[in-house]
Design a protein around this motif. Structure first.
Motif, PDB file in Angstrom:
ATOM      1  N   ALA A  55       0.826  -1.204   0.000  1.00  0.00           N
ATOM      2  CA  ALA A  55       0.000   0.000   0.000  1.00  0.00           C
ATOM      3  C   ALA A  55       0.864   1.259   0.000  1.00  0.00           C
ATOM      4  N   THR A  56       0.287   2.331  -0.521  1.00  0.00           N
ATOM      5  CA  THR A  56       0.884   3.656  -0.439  1.00  0.00           C
ATOM      6  C   THR A  56      -0.079   4.548   0.330  1.00  0.00           C
ATOM      7  N   VAL A  57       0.451   5.253   1.318  1.00  0.00           N
ATOM      8  CA  VAL A  57      -0.365   6.164   2.115  1.00  0.00           C
ATOM      9  C   VAL A  57       0.121   7.584   1.854  1.00  0.00           C
ATOM     10  N   LYS A  58      -0.811   8.423   1.400  1.00  0.00           N
ATOM     11  CA  LYS A  58      -0.476   9.830   1.164  1.00  0.00           C
ATOM     12  C   LYS A  58      -0.986  10.678   2.328  1.00  0.00           C
ATOM     13  N   PHE A  59      -0.084  11.496   2.888  1.00  0.00           N
ATOM     14  CA  PHE A  59      -0.477  12.410   3.955  1.00  0.00           C
ATOM     15  C   PHE A  59      -0.682  13.820   3.402  1.00  0.00           C
ATOM     16  N   GLU A  60      -1.822  14.399   3.742  1.00  0.00           N
ATOM     17  CA  GLU A  60      -2.058  15.828   3.531  1.00  0.00           C
ATOM     18  C   GLU A  60      -1.775  16.496   4.872  1.00  0.00           C
ATOM     19  N   ILE A  61      -0.675  17.244   4.929  1.00  0.00           N
ATOM     20  CA  ILE A  61      -0.135  17.686   6.209  1.00  0.00           C
ATOM     21  C   ILE A  61      -0.421  19.162   6.466  1.00  0.00           C
ATOM     22  N   TRP A  62      -1.052  19.432   7.606  1.00  0.00           N
ATOM     23  CA  TRP A  62      -1.215  20.812   8.062  1.00  0.00           C
ATOM     24  C   TRP A  62      -0.244  21.064   9.200  1.00  0.00           C
ATOM     25  N   ASP A  63       0.739  21.905   8.930  1.00  0.00           N
ATOM     26  CA  ASP A  63       1.754  22.283   9.909  1.00  0.00           C
ATOM     27  C   ASP A  63       1.295  23.588  10.553  1.00  0.00           C
ATOM     28  N   THR A  64       0.771  23.499  11.770  1.00  0.00           N
ATOM     29  CA  THR A  64       0.185  24.691  12.392  1.00  0.00           C
ATOM     30  C   THR A  64       1.256  25.550  13.070  1.00  0.00           C
ATOM     31  N   ALA A  65       0.892  26.789  13.361  1.00  0.00           N
ATOM     32  CA  ALA A  65       1.784  27.729  14.049  1.00  0.00           C
ATOM     33  C   ALA A  65       1.623  27.555  15.555  1.00  0.00           C
ATOM     34  N   GLY A  66       2.741  27.412  16.269  1.00  0.00           N
ATOM     35  CA  GLY A  66       2.677  27.152  17.702  1.00  0.00           C
ATOM     36  C   GLY A  66       2.559  28.390  18.563  1.00  0.00           C
ATOM     37  N   GLN A  67       2.799  29.566  17.981  1.00  0.00           N
ATOM     38  CA  GLN A  67       2.725  30.780  18.790  1.00  0.00           C
ATOM     39  C   GLN A  67       1.310  30.968  19.333  1.00  0.00           C
ATOM     40  N   GLU A  68       1.280  31.434  20.596  1.00  0.00           N
ATOM     41  CA  GLU A  68       0.039  31.523  21.361  1.00  0.00           C
ATOM     42  C   GLU A  68      -1.077  32.261  20.592  1.00  0.00           C
ATOM     43  N   ARG A  69      -0.698  33.291  19.831  1.00  0.00           N
ATOM     44  CA  ARG A  69      -1.729  34.105  19.162  1.00  0.00           C
ATOM     45  C   ARG A  69      -2.465  33.334  18.064  1.00  0.00           C
ATOM     46  N   TYR A  70      -1.934  32.160  17.656  1.00  0.00           N
ATOM     47  CA  TYR A  70      -2.605  31.364  16.614  1.00  0.00           C
ATOM     48  C   TYR A  70      -3.424  30.210  17.195  1.00  0.00           C
TER      49      TYR A  70
END
Ligand code: GTP
Ligand code: MG
Length: 177
Positions: A55-70
């Motif tokens: 199998a092949t698994v494709k990831f759609e990746i959301w890299d979020t911002a860690g700063q408190e305001r986000y």
């Protein structure tokens, strides 16, 4: 007989723990000592092969911002996620506490079947380690007793150690038809 599946994955964790660096190591196999803090969120994709499952698994990746305001943006990204990487820096106790808070929030607000992975980054900085394996194991056991199963792992985005293994473990935990 090659199976294919696609999943949404979100990275959460305190600013500067190395979320973007882990993603760039995984997606582009590069590392930047002077990476700039993420604004809002970034989107990238990458696939992993699982030969045992052909199998092949494709990831759609959301890299979020860690700063408190986000902080308030995070639910937009984990609301429909299949997997979440809660990242801390092994040289920072506060970042481990923050990762635990993210897990608490996911248990309350994320899809019930979300696959959660607790990731300790920066293993190339062993001399400055503040979070050890025993207390991570203790925390994971405590969660198991509450009925939450969790994948965990350590890595170094800088050296690349453990990064592919983490994404492969997640891919293996997700349902591939
Ligand atoms: P935000 O976008 O602000 O949430 O931060 P982030 O979690 O995406 O952290 P980022 O990837 O930007 O990394 C922060 C800093 O840590 C950068 O200077 C990186 O070069 C450094 N860094 C990331 N991963 C590692 C690692 O595995 N080892 C070492 N030594 N440094 C790392
Ligand atoms: Mg970032």
């Amino acid at each position: 007989n090659n199976r294919f599946a696609q999943f949404k994955l979100v990275l959460l964790g305190e600013s500067a723990v190395g979320k973007s660096s882990i993603v760039h190591r995984f997606v582009k196999n590069t590392f930047d000592d002077m990476r700039e803090s993420t604004i809002g969120a970034a989107f990238l994709t990458q696939s992993v092969k699982l030969p045992e499952k052909s199998a092949t698994v494709k990831f759609e990746i959301w890299d979020t911002a860690g700063q408190e305001r986000y902080k308030s943006l995070a639910p937009m990204y984990y609301r429909n996620a299949n997997a979440a990487l809660c990242v801390y820096d092994i040289t920072s106790r506060s970042s481990f506490n923050r990762a635990q808070e993210w897990i608490k929030e996911l248990k309350k607000q994320a899809p019930e079947n979300i696959t959660i992975c607790l990731v300790g980054n920066k293993t190339d900085m062993q001399e400055e380690r503040e979070v050890n394996q025993e207390e991570v194991d203790e925390y994971i056991t405590q969660l198991q007793n509450e009925g939450t199963t969790l994948i965990s792992g350590e890595c170094s985005a800088k050296s690349g150690d453990g990064v592919l293994e983490i994404f492969t473990n997640i891919a293996n935990a997700l349902p591939v038809e």
